[in-house]
Every structure is written in structure tokens, then in C-alpha cells.
Write a protein that holds these residues in place. Structure first.
Motif, PDB file in Angstrom:
ATOM      1  N   PRO A 144      42.132 -32.489 164.759  1.00 16.52           N
ATOM      2  CA  PRO A 144      42.513 -33.119 163.704  1.00 16.52           C
ATOM      3  C   PRO A 144      41.388 -34.043 163.200  1.00 16.52           C
ATOM      4  O   PRO A 144      40.664 -34.757 163.889  1.00 16.52           O
ATOM      5  N   LEU A 145      41.236 -34.263 161.891  1.00 13.50           N
ATOM      6  CA  LEU A 145      40.448 -34.849 161.254  1.00 13.50           C
ATOM      7  C   LEU A 145      38.911 -34.585 161.503  1.00 13.50           C
ATOM      8  O   LEU A 145      38.112 -35.379 160.702  1.00 13.50           O
ATOM      9  N   CYS A 146      38.687 -33.591 161.950  1.00 15.17           N
ATOM     10  CA  CYS A 146      37.061 -33.111 162.058  1.00 15.17           C
ATOM     11  C   CYS A 146      36.885 -32.417 160.620  1.00 15.17           C
ATOM     12  O   CYS A 146      37.542 -31.191 160.261  1.00 15.17           O
ATOM     13  N   HIS A 147      35.689 -32.562 160.021  1.00 16.65           N
ATOM     14  CA  HIS A 147      35.277 -31.906 158.952  1.00 16.65           C
ATOM     15  C   HIS A 147      34.868 -30.408 159.339  1.00 16.65           C
ATOM     16  O   HIS A 147      33.969 -30.242 160.393  1.00 16.65           O
ATOM     17  N   PRO A 148      35.240 -29.360 158.322  1.00 19.04           N
ATOM     18  CA  PRO A 148      34.598 -28.015 158.765  1.00 19.04           C
ATOM     19  C   PRO A 148      32.958 -28.193 158.686  1.00 19.04           C
ATOM     20  O   PRO A 148      32.621 -28.857 157.417  1.00 19.04           O
ATOM     21  N   LEU A 149      32.242 -27.475 159.469  1.00 15.87           N
ATOM     22  CA  LEU A 149      30.788 -27.649 159.183  1.00 15.87           C
ATOM     23  C   LEU A 149      30.153 -26.306 159.192  1.00 15.87           C
ATOM     24  O   LEU A 149      30.783 -25.309 159.856  1.00 15.87           O
ATOM     25  N   ALA A 150      29.052 -26.375 158.428  1.00 15.42           N
ATOM     26  CA  ALA A 150      28.414 -25.073 158.593  1.00 15.42           C
ATOM     27  C   ALA A 150      27.351 -25.201 159.308  1.00 15.42           C
ATOM     28  O   ALA A 150      26.151 -25.438 158.999  1.00 15.42           O
ATOM     29  N   LEU A 151      27.543 -24.917 160.458  1.00 13.98           N
ATOM     30  CA  LEU A 151      26.588 -24.834 161.602  1.00 13.98           C
ATOM     31  C   LEU A 151      25.287 -23.902 161.597  1.00 13.98           C
ATOM     32  O   LEU A 151      25.725 -22.734 161.123  1.00 13.98           O
ATOM     33  N   SER A 152      24.042 -24.242 161.839  1.00 10.34           N
ATOM     34  CA  SER A 152      22.988 -23.472 161.644  1.00 10.34           C
ATOM     35  C   SER A 152      22.493 -22.886 163.001  1.00 10.34           C
ATOM     36  O   SER A 152      21.738 -21.971 163.049  1.00 10.34           O
TER      37      SER A 152
ATOM     38  N   MET B  51      24.305 -27.120 172.652  1.00 14.85           N
ATOM     39  CA  MET B  51      23.491 -27.715 171.487  1.00 14.85           C
ATOM     40  C   MET B  51      24.035 -27.100 170.071  1.00 14.85           C
ATOM     41  O   MET B  51      24.146 -25.970 170.020  1.00 14.85           O
ATOM     42  N   CYS B  52      24.392 -28.097 169.253  1.00 15.51           N
ATOM     43  CA  CYS B  52      24.857 -27.537 167.946  1.00 15.51           C
ATOM     44  C   CYS B  52      23.903 -28.521 166.903  1.00 15.51           C
ATOM     45  O   CYS B  52      23.524 -29.657 167.108  1.00 15.51           O
ATOM     46  N   LYS B  53      23.629 -27.846 165.806  1.00 12.84           N
ATOM     47  CA  LYS B  53      22.501 -28.230 164.738  1.00 12.84           C
ATOM     48  C   LYS B  53      23.225 -27.861 163.403  1.00 12.84           C
ATOM     49  O   LYS B  53      23.800 -26.634 163.330  1.00 12.84           O
ATOM     50  N   LEU B  54      22.849 -28.675 162.692  1.00  9.15           N
ATOM     51  CA  LEU B  54      22.885 -28.381 161.126  1.00  9.15           C
ATOM     52  C   LEU B  54      22.171 -29.325 160.178  1.00  9.15           C
ATOM     53  O   LEU B  54      21.707 -30.451 160.532  1.00  9.15           O
TER      54      LEU B  54
END
Length: 159
Positions: free
Chosen positions: A75-83, A103-106
Motif C-alpha cells: 500500500p501507498l507505493c507509487h507505480p513505477l516504470a522500471l527501466s 537491482m532496480c533502476k529508473l
């Protein structure tokens, strides 16, 4: 007095942080975790003899998929466009464990720590699921963020 908790509004209610005015910056986070397992389970993974198939490949895909679904899970996490999402496994036979790193990056307005933690956690859970017939006593441990780069608060590392 200003509320120091960013996910709680002035009325004390859960609140998604407004990131509209934040600058888009490149952001990266890494996380790690460990799964401790029996020699038999470790051998089945190493020799690719697990009855459920290629354990590491499946866990890698599960971790990547999990990172992409983080906002649906927490909950409350923003939807992200991971690259970029990467999951790596280091088999540590001497300690009967597998070291999992993610590892996550965007380029975005909010950090990717939760995505890196989710990726690492689900990769570990998938390893457990695929090996539980061989070793139901496995232990997942030490899941934590290792590094964070980008954003207003800057870079940091646990090392």
C-alpha cells in the motif's frame, strides 16, 4: 509542528505521498538476502536436478516480475516504470546458502528501494517453493537494502 511521517496526513490517516512537483532523476537501489538450505537442496540446484526445473532461472523471472508489481502489493507505493531489474545468485557452498542480490533502476520521481526489496524477497520465496520437497527447513534471512542512488536525499550505501 510538521508531521515527520510522510505517509500519514495531518489527520493521522494513511496517505500516498504527492510526488507531482519532484524532479525526475535517475534512481537505483540494490538489495540482498540469503536462503540457507540443505546440501541435498543445494546440490539439486547446482546440478539442475530439481524435479520442478531450473530453479535459479525461475526465481530470477519471479523476482523481476515481483519488482514490476510492487505497487500492487505494498500500500501507498507509487507505480513505477522500471527501466532495469536484475537478479543475481551467488551459490556459497561452504555456508550452504545462496546470496540473492537485486537491482532496480529508473528515471523517475520516487525511489526504487521497495522494488529492490520485493524482487529479492520473491526470488527467495521462489527458491523456497521450488526446493521445499527436498528441504522444508530452509531459512530466508538478511533481506535489506544495500545501496540507494539518486533523488533529493542523495546516495547511500550500507558498506
Amino acid at each position: 509542528m510538521t508531521n515527520p511521517l510522510t505517509h500519514i496526513n495531518a489527520q493521522g490517516e494513511a496517505n500516498m505521498v504527492d510526488v507531482t512537483e519532484k524532479a525526475v532523476t535517475q534512481r537505483t537501489a540494490t538489495a540482498e538476502g540469503f536462503i540457507y538450505l540443505s546440501q541435498a537442496a543445494l546440490d539439486a540446484i547446482t546440478n539442475q536436478t530439481n524435479a520442478k526445473g531450473d530453479v535459479l532461472a525461475t526465481a530470477r523471472i519471479a523476482g523481476i516480475q515481483a519488482a514490476k508489481q510492487t505497487s500492487q502489493l505494498i500500500p501507498l507505493c507509487h507505480p513505477l516504470a522500471l527501466s532495469k531489474v536484475a537478479i543475481n545468485f551467488d551459490i556459497d557452498a561452504d555456508n550452504q546458502r545462496i546470496h540473492i542480490t537485486s537491482m532496480c533502476k529508473l528515471a523517475g520521481k520516487t525511489g526504487v528501494e521497495m522494488e529492490a526489496l520485493t524482487a529479492c524477497s520473491v526470488a527467495a520465496l521462489t527458491l523456497f517453493d521450488m526446493c521445499k520437497a527436498v528441504d522444508p527447513l530452509m531459512r530466508i534471512d538478511g533481506i535489506r537494502v544495500l545501496t540507494k542512488q539518486g533523488g533529493k536525499s542523495g546516495d547511500w550505501s550500507t558498506s
